[in-house]
Write a protein that holds these residues in place. Structure first.
Motif, mmCIF file in Angstrom:
data_model
loop_
_atom_site.group_PDB
_atom_site.id
_atom_site.type_symbol
_atom_site.label_atom_id
_atom_site.label_comp_id
_atom_site.label_asym_id
_atom_site.label_seq_id
_atom_site.Cartn_x
_atom_site.Cartn_y
_atom_site.Cartn_z
ATOM 1 N N ASN A 28 0.841 -1.194 0.000
ATOM 2 C CA ASN A 28 0.000 0.000 0.000
ATOM 3 C C ASN A 28 0.877 1.245 0.000
ATOM 4 O O ASN A 28 2.060 1.190 0.330
ATOM 5 C CB ASN A 28 -0.887 0.050 1.255
ATOM 6 N N LEU A 29 0.275 2.368 -0.329
ATOM 7 C CA LEU A 29 0.875 3.672 -0.077
ATOM 8 C C LEU A 29 0.265 4.169 1.224
ATOM 9 O O LEU A 29 -0.960 4.295 1.333
ATOM 10 C CB LEU A 29 0.567 4.656 -1.204
ATOM 11 N N LYS A 38 4.399 6.673 1.738
ATOM 12 C CA LYS A 38 5.505 5.819 1.318
ATOM 13 C C LYS A 38 4.956 4.439 0.987
ATOM 14 O O LYS A 38 3.885 4.059 1.452
ATOM 15 C CB LYS A 38 6.550 5.698 2.425
ATOM 16 N N PHE A 39 5.709 3.691 0.200
ATOM 17 C CA PHE A 39 5.336 2.315 -0.096
ATOM 18 C C PHE A 39 5.507 1.497 1.173
ATOM 19 O O PHE A 39 6.498 1.632 1.892
ATOM 20 C CB PHE A 39 6.192 1.743 -1.225
ATOM 21 N N ASP A 40 4.533 0.649 1.462
ATOM 22 C CA ASP A 40 4.515 -0.079 2.723
ATOM 23 C C ASP A 40 4.078 -1.517 2.465
ATOM 24 O O ASP A 40 3.046 -1.752 1.827
ATOM 25 C CB ASP A 40 3.532 0.595 3.684
ATOM 26 N N SER A 58 10.851 4.533 0.673
ATOM 27 C CA SER A 58 10.688 5.796 -0.048
ATOM 28 C C SER A 58 10.530 5.488 -1.538
ATOM 29 O O SER A 58 10.751 4.349 -1.986
ATOM 30 C CB SER A 58 11.915 6.683 0.173
ATOM 31 N N ASN A 59 10.196 6.492 -2.313
ATOM 32 C CA ASN A 59 10.078 6.288 -3.766
ATOM 33 C C ASN A 59 11.394 5.793 -4.360
ATOM 34 O O ASN A 59 11.396 4.889 -5.198
ATOM 35 C CB ASN A 59 9.658 7.582 -4.456
ATOM 36 N N ASP A 60 12.515 6.384 -3.933
ATOM 37 C CA ASP A 60 13.825 5.962 -4.450
ATOM 38 C C ASP A 60 14.138 4.515 -4.068
ATOM 39 O O ASP A 60 14.642 3.741 -4.883
ATOM 40 C CB ASP A 60 14.930 6.880 -3.934
ATOM 41 N N GLU A 61 13.840 4.129 -2.825
ATOM 42 C CA GLU A 61 14.087 2.753 -2.382
ATOM 43 C C GLU A 61 13.196 1.777 -3.135
ATOM 44 O O GLU A 61 13.638 0.688 -3.520
ATOM 45 C CB GLU A 61 13.847 2.635 -0.881
ATOM 46 N N PHE A 62 11.945 2.173 -3.383
ATOM 47 C CA PHE A 62 11.028 1.306 -4.118
ATOM 48 C C PHE A 62 11.513 1.113 -5.551
ATOM 49 O O PHE A 62 11.482 -0.002 -6.075
ATOM 50 C CB PHE A 62 9.608 1.883 -4.102
ATOM 51 N N GLU A 63 11.984 2.180 -6.188
ATOM 52 C CA GLU A 63 12.519 2.071 -7.552
ATOM 53 C C GLU A 63 13.748 1.164 -7.582
ATOM 54 O O GLU A 63 13.910 0.362 -8.502
ATOM 55 C CB GLU A 63 12.859 3.449 -8.115
#
Length: 72
Positions: A28-29, A38-40, A58-63
């Protein structure tokens, strides 16, 4: 003493699995304590009132995670 916190599921992205008690492992966000979402990834009770331990990205970590998974 437990520290109080708030959360809002901004977007339900998807369910990875469900156990026999109805808890679901979900991506989820989530906005924690009014911060940007954040992505969770974590287990949630059916009513989203209880949750298990999880990972917040975070967005960077998710990417970065997405790139790692795609390279497998």
């Amino acid at each position: 003493m437990a520290k109080e916190f708030s959360y809002e599921i901004v977007e339900e992205i998807g369910v990875l699995s469900q156990n026999s008690r109805g808890w679901q492992k979900e991506l989820n966000l989530v906005s924690w304590n009014g911060n940007p979402p954040k992505f969770d990834l974590r287990d949630w009770a059916p009513d989203h009132e209880k949750m298990g331990k999880g990972v917040t990205l975070s967005n960077d970590e998710f990417e970065a995670l997405k790139k790692l998974l795609l390279s497998m």
